[in-house]
Write an enzyme that holds these catalytic residues in place. Structure first.
Site, PDB file in Angstrom:
ATOM      1  N   HIS A   1      -8.435   6.300   0.564  1.00  0.00           N
ATOM      2  CA  HIS A   1      -6.459   5.493   0.731  1.00  0.00           C
ATOM      3  C   HIS A   1      -6.961   4.730   1.172  1.00  0.00           C
ATOM      4  O   HIS A   1      -5.309   3.775   0.930  1.00  0.00           O
ATOM      5  CB  HIS A   1      -5.668   7.461   1.025  1.00  0.00           C
ATOM      6  CG  HIS A   1      -3.925   6.574   0.438  1.00  0.00           C
ATOM      7  ND1 HIS A   1      -4.201   6.709  -0.503  1.00  0.00           N
ATOM      8  CD2 HIS A   1      -3.372   6.847   1.122  1.00  0.00           C
ATOM      9  CE1 HIS A   1      -2.554   5.913  -0.751  1.00  0.00           C
ATOM     10  NE2 HIS A   1      -2.163   6.644   0.208  1.00  0.00           N
TER      11      HIS A   1
ATOM     12  N   HIS B   1       0.404  -1.376   0.264  1.00  0.00           N
ATOM     13  CA  HIS B   1      -0.151  -0.131  -0.296  1.00  0.00           C
ATOM     14  C   HIS B   1       1.474   1.222   0.098  1.00  0.00           C
ATOM     15  O   HIS B   1       1.939   1.600   0.409  1.00  0.00           O
ATOM     16  CB  HIS B   1      -0.542  -0.089   1.092  1.00  0.00           C
ATOM     17  CG  HIS B   1      -1.679   1.907   1.309  1.00  0.00           C
ATOM     18  ND1 HIS B   1      -1.537   2.315   2.915  1.00  0.00           N
ATOM     19  CD2 HIS B   1      -2.699   1.950   0.500  1.00  0.00           C
ATOM     20  CE1 HIS B   1      -2.762   2.958   2.074  1.00  0.00           C
ATOM     21  NE2 HIS B   1      -2.710   3.274   0.811  1.00  0.00           N
ATOM     22  N   SER B   2       0.125   2.219  -0.847  1.00  0.00           N
ATOM     23  CA  SER B   2       1.130   3.468  -0.734  1.00  0.00           C
ATOM     24  C   SER B   2       2.723   3.534  -0.113  1.00  0.00           C
ATOM     25  O   SER B   2       3.315   3.047  -1.616  1.00  0.00           O
ATOM     26  CB  SER B   2       0.445   3.921   0.162  1.00  0.00           C
ATOM     27  OG  SER B   2       0.810   5.804   0.004  1.00  0.00           O
ATOM     28  N   TYR B   3       3.005   3.780   0.216  1.00  0.00           N
ATOM     29  CA  TYR B   3       4.232   4.297   0.875  1.00  0.00           C
ATOM     30  C   TYR B   3       5.281   2.670   0.279  1.00  0.00           C
ATOM     31  O   TYR B   3       6.485   2.787  -0.308  1.00  0.00           O
ATOM     32  CB  TYR B   3       4.838   4.672   1.761  1.00  0.00           C
ATOM     33  CG  TYR B   3       6.767   4.162   2.235  1.00  0.00           C
ATOM     34  CD1 TYR B   3       7.757   4.294   1.536  1.00  0.00           C
ATOM     35  CD2 TYR B   3       6.934   3.838   2.724  1.00  0.00           C
ATOM     36  CE1 TYR B   3       8.811   4.656   0.508  1.00  0.00           C
ATOM     37  CE2 TYR B   3       8.066   3.024   3.065  1.00  0.00           C
ATOM     38  CZ  TYR B   3       9.292   3.588   2.525  1.00  0.00           C
ATOM     39  OH  TYR B   3      10.595   3.135   3.459  1.00  0.00           O
TER      40      TYR B   3
ATOM     41  N   GLY C   1       4.587   0.436  -1.703  1.00  0.00           N
ATOM     42  CA  GLY C   1       5.590  -0.233  -2.511  1.00  0.00           C
ATOM     43  C   GLY C   1       7.052   0.517  -3.364  1.00  0.00           C
ATOM     44  O   GLY C   1       7.202  -0.255  -4.165  1.00  0.00           O
TER      45      GLY C   1
END
Length: 231
Positions: A212, A75-77, A79
């Site tokens: 998000h 998820h998000s960062y 990645g």
């Protein structure tokens, strides 16, 4: 039924393994072995001194501790350390959820234009999320009820700033099957930016009408997509 593939869940900045609890519970009920990792730049006592390489090593170590094939979900960062740390050939699929799919030589900060968003509260080597004008409840959890958004926001922790500045040195998604979940009501990550990153890895794209954090607001839908990716 025992599934052949283990699912490893990698949280984003300021979060922890706790954010995956609803999805992990559903996947375990469906027969998957599910693992999580707490990234050290959020959870280590000396996190202010740590960087991207430490998070990538945590992802790589979590994969190494698993027997057999692995599907990594980031998820998000999350990645970013997944991109750098999930190069083990036993990783059969990567699922990105509103995540940064960076290439070699790129950093997260550079990918958002080189200027930190005004809701990043930087205090030396640590960064916290949210401001009076843009609280974390609306940034991350806009489709949760008020009480849940409030209590969840209180679980966020300061994050080391270094990994946002450091460049990726290895790319795990190239040449590997990937899936990208686009969050269409995301207050942080514009849809066009998510689509552009998904196109890099030629991901299969799924769209959810969520904020998000769809793993909290739509855990069944997220689990369905992970199950499909994991085969």
């Amino acid at each position: 039924m025992n599934r052949a593939t283990t699912v490893l869940l990698v949280h984003g900045a300021w979060h922890g393994s706790w954010c995956w609890d609803p999805v992990a519970s559903i996947l375990r009920e469906r027969g998957f072995d599910v693992r999580t990792v707490d990234l050290p730049t959020v959870h280590h006592p000396n996190r202010a001194e740590l960087g991207l390489a430490d998070d990538a090593a945590a992802v790589a170590d979590a994969i190494a501790a698993i027997d057999g094939p692995v599907t990594v979900v980031a998820h998000s960062y999350g990645g970013v350390p997944t991109t750098q740390g999930a190069g083990d050939p036993r990783v059969r699929h990567i699922v990105f959820i509103a995540a940064f799919v960076l290439d070699e030589g790129e950093s997260l900060l550079a990918s958002v234009g080189g200027v930190a968003p005004d809701w990043w509260q930087v205090d030396g080597a640590l960064t916290t999320a949210g401001s009076d004008a843009q609280p974390p409840q609306s940034l991350f959890f806009g489709d949760l009820d008020t009480q849940t958004a409030d209590s969840t926001s209180q679980r966020l922790q300061a994050q080391a700033t270094r990994p946002f500045l450091e460049e990726v040195t290895m790319v795990a998604w190239r040449g590997r099957p990937t899936t990208y979940i686009v969050t269409e009501r995301d207050a942080i990550f514009p849809v066009f930016a998510q689509e552009a990153l998904a196109a890099r890895s030629e991901s299969a794209i799924h769209r959810l009408d969520t904020s998000h954090s769809p793993f909290l607001s739509r855990p069944i839908a997220v689990a369905d997509i992970i199950e499909q990716a994991a085969g």
